[in-house]
Design a protein around this motif. Structure first.
Motif, PDB file in Angstrom:
ATOM      1  N   TYR A   1      19.498  15.425 -43.794  1.00  0.00           N
ATOM      2  CA  TYR A   1      18.736  15.421 -42.545  1.00  0.00           C
ATOM      3  C   TYR A   1      19.353  14.450 -41.538  1.00  0.00           C
ATOM      4  O   TYR A   1      19.495  14.771 -40.350  1.00  0.00           O
ATOM      5  CB  TYR A   1      17.277  15.058 -42.801  1.00  0.00           C
TER       6      TYR A   1
ATOM      7  N   GLN B   1      22.417  15.877 -39.976  1.00  0.00           N
ATOM      8  CA  GLN B   1      22.076  16.821 -38.896  1.00  0.00           C
ATOM      9  C   GLN B   1      21.725  16.051 -37.619  1.00  0.00           C
ATOM     10  O   GLN B   1      22.131  16.438 -36.516  1.00  0.00           O
ATOM     11  CB  GLN B   1      20.889  17.700 -39.300  1.00  0.00           C
ATOM     12  N   SER B   2      20.937  14.984 -37.782  1.00  0.00           N
ATOM     13  CA  SER B   2      20.537  14.168 -36.632  1.00  0.00           C
ATOM     14  C   SER B   2      21.753  13.559 -35.949  1.00  0.00           C
ATOM     15  O   SER B   2      21.872  13.579 -34.717  1.00  0.00           O
ATOM     16  CB  SER B   2      19.589  13.055 -37.076  1.00  0.00           C
TER      17      SER B   2
END
Length: 197
Positions: free
Chosen positions: A14, A17-18
């Protein structure tokens, strides 16, 4: 232990992705677009014209966050700046939405508080939120400048914005995370330029 390890791996994915969205945002705005937004806000606040801020849901929380940083302080002690959140007046919002329409809850307030030379900053990850679009249309009719924080493409706000800051993503949470970085940067530089005024 296995659950914890898998949790760390999911978190890592995650965060990757950020980071990727933030890197694309950096590359998209490296050419001075954010500085244009800062210039417009500084010019408005420096001339005692209001900065109006609006959005829905998480973007409503962001609107309050932005005005809190500017009315209060971001990093420096200085005079309060005339930033008004259009999402904060529960009585106004609910009365107007109940008696007229939710679609015009922000445009009505732009009509009330907007001044030529002021600025409206709207947040909408899609760029298509009807009440934010209506607020931008009202702002245009009053000579109020418009800055939009959106996701990829900018939606309907693209054609209504003097400055469009469209994060290159279609993921609402990742767009909102990038918005926080962008408006923190904007608040820091607006404050630095107005702190001595």
């Amino acid at each position: 232990m296995e659950h914890s390890s898998s949790g760390r791996s999911a978190l890592g994915a995650y965060l990757d992705q950020s980071i990727a969205v933030l890197e694309r945002t950096r590359d998209a705005f490296d050419h001075g677009l954010v500085e244009q937004a800062i210039d417009r806000i500084v010019d408005a606040l420096g001339a005692d014209r209001p900065l109006l801020v609006c959005g829905n849901g998480g973007s409503a929380a962001d609107a309050e966050h932005i005005t809190g940083e500017l009315v209060g302080r971001f990093l420096k002690n200085r005079r309060g700046l005339k930033a008004i959140s259009l999402v904060s007046g529960a009585a106004t919002l609910t009365a107007w939405a109940n008696d007229y329409s939710y679609e015009t809850v922000f445009s009505r307030q732009v009509e009330a508080y907007g001044r030529s030379g002021g600025v409206l900053l709207g947040l909408s990850t899609s760029g298509n939120s009807p009440n934010v679009v209506a607020a931008f249309e009202m702002a245009r009719s009053l000579g109020v400048g418009t800055i939009a924080l959106t996701g990829e493409g900018g939606g309907k706000l693209a054609s209504l914005s003097d400055v469009l800051l469209a994060v290159p993503s279609r993921s609402t949470p990742l767009i909102q995370q990038a918005h926080i970085c962008l408006y923190h940067y904007i608040c820091e530089h607006v404050e630095a330029r107005l702190a001595g005024a």
